[in-house]
Design a protein around this motif. Sequence first.
Motif, mmCIF file in Angstrom:
data_model
loop_
_atom_site.group_PDB
_atom_site.id
_atom_site.type_symbol
_atom_site.label_atom_id
_atom_site.label_comp_id
_atom_site.label_asym_id
_atom_site.label_seq_id
_atom_site.Cartn_x
_atom_site.Cartn_y
_atom_site.Cartn_z
ATOM 1 N N GLN A 100 20.106 19.061 -3.277
ATOM 2 C CA GLN A 100 20.974 19.165 -2.585
ATOM 3 C C GLN A 100 20.921 18.140 -1.200
ATOM 4 N N LEU A 101 19.742 18.645 -0.790
ATOM 5 C CA LEU A 101 19.913 18.075 0.767
ATOM 6 C C LEU A 101 19.175 16.810 0.923
ATOM 7 N N ILE A 102 18.124 17.098 -0.412
ATOM 8 C CA ILE A 102 17.289 15.826 0.122
ATOM 9 C C ILE A 102 18.064 14.615 -1.264
ATOM 10 N N LYS A 103 19.403 15.033 -1.274
ATOM 11 C CA LYS A 103 19.817 13.894 -2.317
ATOM 12 C C LYS A 103 18.572 13.545 -2.896
ATOM 13 N N MET A 104 18.158 14.118 -5.032
ATOM 14 C CA MET A 104 17.612 13.100 -5.006
ATOM 15 C C MET A 104 18.402 12.611 -5.883
ATOM 16 N N ASP A 105 17.751 11.075 -7.020
ATOM 17 C CA ASP A 105 18.518 10.673 -7.776
ATOM 18 C C ASP A 105 19.238 11.207 -8.822
ATOM 19 N N GLU A 106 18.869 12.526 -9.087
ATOM 20 C CA GLU A 106 19.485 12.995 -10.668
ATOM 21 C C GLU A 106 20.185 13.416 -10.152
ATOM 22 N N LEU A 115 14.901 31.543 -5.905
ATOM 23 C CA LEU A 115 14.101 30.523 -6.319
ATOM 24 C C LEU A 115 15.141 29.405 -6.237
ATOM 25 N N GLY A 116 15.927 29.887 -7.198
ATOM 26 C CA GLY A 116 16.490 28.553 -7.770
ATOM 27 C C GLY A 116 17.250 28.376 -6.725
ATOM 28 N N MET A 117 18.295 29.236 -5.897
ATOM 29 C CA MET A 117 19.154 28.820 -5.135
ATOM 30 C C MET A 117 18.145 27.663 -3.680
ATOM 31 N N VAL A 118 16.891 28.384 -3.336
ATOM 32 C CA VAL A 118 16.367 27.549 -2.869
ATOM 33 C C VAL A 118 15.989 25.999 -3.283
ATOM 34 N N SER A 119 15.236 25.969 -4.440
ATOM 35 C CA SER A 119 15.164 25.143 -4.743
ATOM 36 C C SER A 119 16.232 23.988 -5.343
#
Length: 127
Positions: free
Chosen positions: A27-33, A18-22
């Motif tokens: 990282q793939l969608i490159k969230m601002d944070e 769950l942690g690695m998928v999330s």
Amino acid sequence: MAKRNKIIYWVATAWLALGMVSTGIVQLIKMDEEVNNFTQLGYPLYLLTILGVWKLLGVIAVLLPKFTLLKEWAYAGFFFAMSGAVISHVASGDALSTLFGPLLLLILTILSWYFRPVERKIIPLNQ
């Protein structure tokens, strides 16, 4: 004892997955944070895509039956990625609160690897 180990393995592995998928998706969608964290650490942004893909592929490898050598590589990759994240945050002087996520995933990686069932382990030929 075997039942306890199996429960520890599956709980640790489920939380690890769950942690690695999330985090892989983040990282793939490159969230601002996440982009800000990577920029602050001095890493190039293309590394987000590489880590995101590797995390998702690693989860698949760890959860699929068989493929024991591939599982070992996935666990090693998780270990290096999370220990690298911890070291990077410490070296850059980040707050201790930034260590919680990578440390948790590092501990879950170790627990999942250590308690994995025999059929998910590589058996040496000289036994």
